[in-house]
Scaffold this motif. Structure first.
Motif, PDB file in Angstrom:
ATOM      1  N   GLU A  43       0.843  -1.176   0.000  1.00 24.11           N
ATOM      2  CA  GLU A  43       0.000   0.000   0.000  1.00 24.11           C
ATOM      3  C   GLU A  43       0.883   1.232   0.000  1.00 24.11           C
ATOM      4  OE1 GLU A  43      -2.112  -0.526   3.641  1.00 24.11           O
ATOM      5  OE2 GLU A  43      -3.698  -1.685   2.692  1.00 24.11           O
ATOM      6  N   THR A  54      -4.198   6.194   2.518  1.00 27.76           N
ATOM      7  CA  THR A  54      -3.668   4.898   2.123  1.00 27.76           C
ATOM      8  C   THR A  54      -4.296   4.502   0.788  1.00 27.76           C
ATOM      9  OG1 THR A  54      -3.442   4.252   4.428  1.00 27.76           O
ATOM     10  CG2 THR A  54      -3.369   2.495   2.805  1.00 27.76           C
ATOM     11  N   SER A  61      -4.464   1.370  -1.878  1.00 28.58           N
ATOM     12  CA  SER A  61      -4.199  -0.061  -1.937  1.00 28.58           C
ATOM     13  C   SER A  61      -3.570  -0.465  -3.271  1.00 28.58           C
ATOM     14  CB  SER A  61      -5.480  -0.862  -1.716  1.00 28.58           C
ATOM     15  OG  SER A  61      -6.310  -0.750  -2.836  1.00 28.58           O
ATOM     16  N   GLU A  62      -2.944  -1.631  -3.280  1.00 26.74           N
ATOM     17  CA  GLU A  62      -2.334  -2.166  -4.494  1.00 26.74           C
ATOM     18  C   GLU A  62      -3.383  -2.425  -5.572  1.00 26.74           C
ATOM     19  OE1 GLU A  62       0.556  -5.815  -5.986  1.00 26.74           O
ATOM     20  OE2 GLU A  62       0.044  -5.653  -3.869  1.00 26.74           O
TER      21      GLU A  62
END
Length: 130
Positions: free
Chosen positions: A2, A13, A15-16
């Motif tokens: 992340e 954040t 995320s992938e």
């Protein structure tokens, strides 16, 4: 993996999965890209994470603040590989940098194949587009 950014107002954040979606959508817009291919299995990370997340055609690696992107795709027939790959690199880099605010240091384009359409009855070779 992340991407996390912190400031006095809070933490962000990314995320992938979001990064993979951004890269995939940017590559779809390039003429000559036919489809995506599954990336090879990374056995070490699969064992460490305990999951089989191999279905994504994109691999994201963060090196400090920089992001490295690898994308696996198939081309349409009669396309110039170098021209399509350079356009994919440009589109993916611009999209990820614009949407995340993080610098992208490398975009690796891996051509895994060419998607030939089944033609009816014609076995003659065709000429490439210029």
């Amino acid at each position: 993996m992340e991407i996390t950014s912190s400031n006095p107002k809070g933490t962000l954040t990314i995320s992938e999965e979001v990064l993979c979606a951004i890269a995939t959508n940017a590559a779809k817009d390039v003429d000559g890209v036919s489809s995506f291919s599954n990336r090879p299995v990374d056995v070490v990370n699969t064992i460490k994470k305990g999951s089989l997340k191999v279905m994504s055609p994109v691999r994201i690696v963060q090196d400090g603040d920089d992001i490295d992107v690898s994308i696996y795709l198939n081309l349409e027939p009669n396309q110039k590989i170098q021209k399509v790959a350079q356009k994919v690199q440009h589109n993916v880099k611009e999209a990820v940098q614009n949407m995340t605010g993080k610098p992208v240091s490398h975009v690796n384009v891996v051509i895994t194949g060419i998607d030939f359409k089944e033609s009816e009855g014609s076995d003659e070779p065709t000429e490439t587009k210029e």
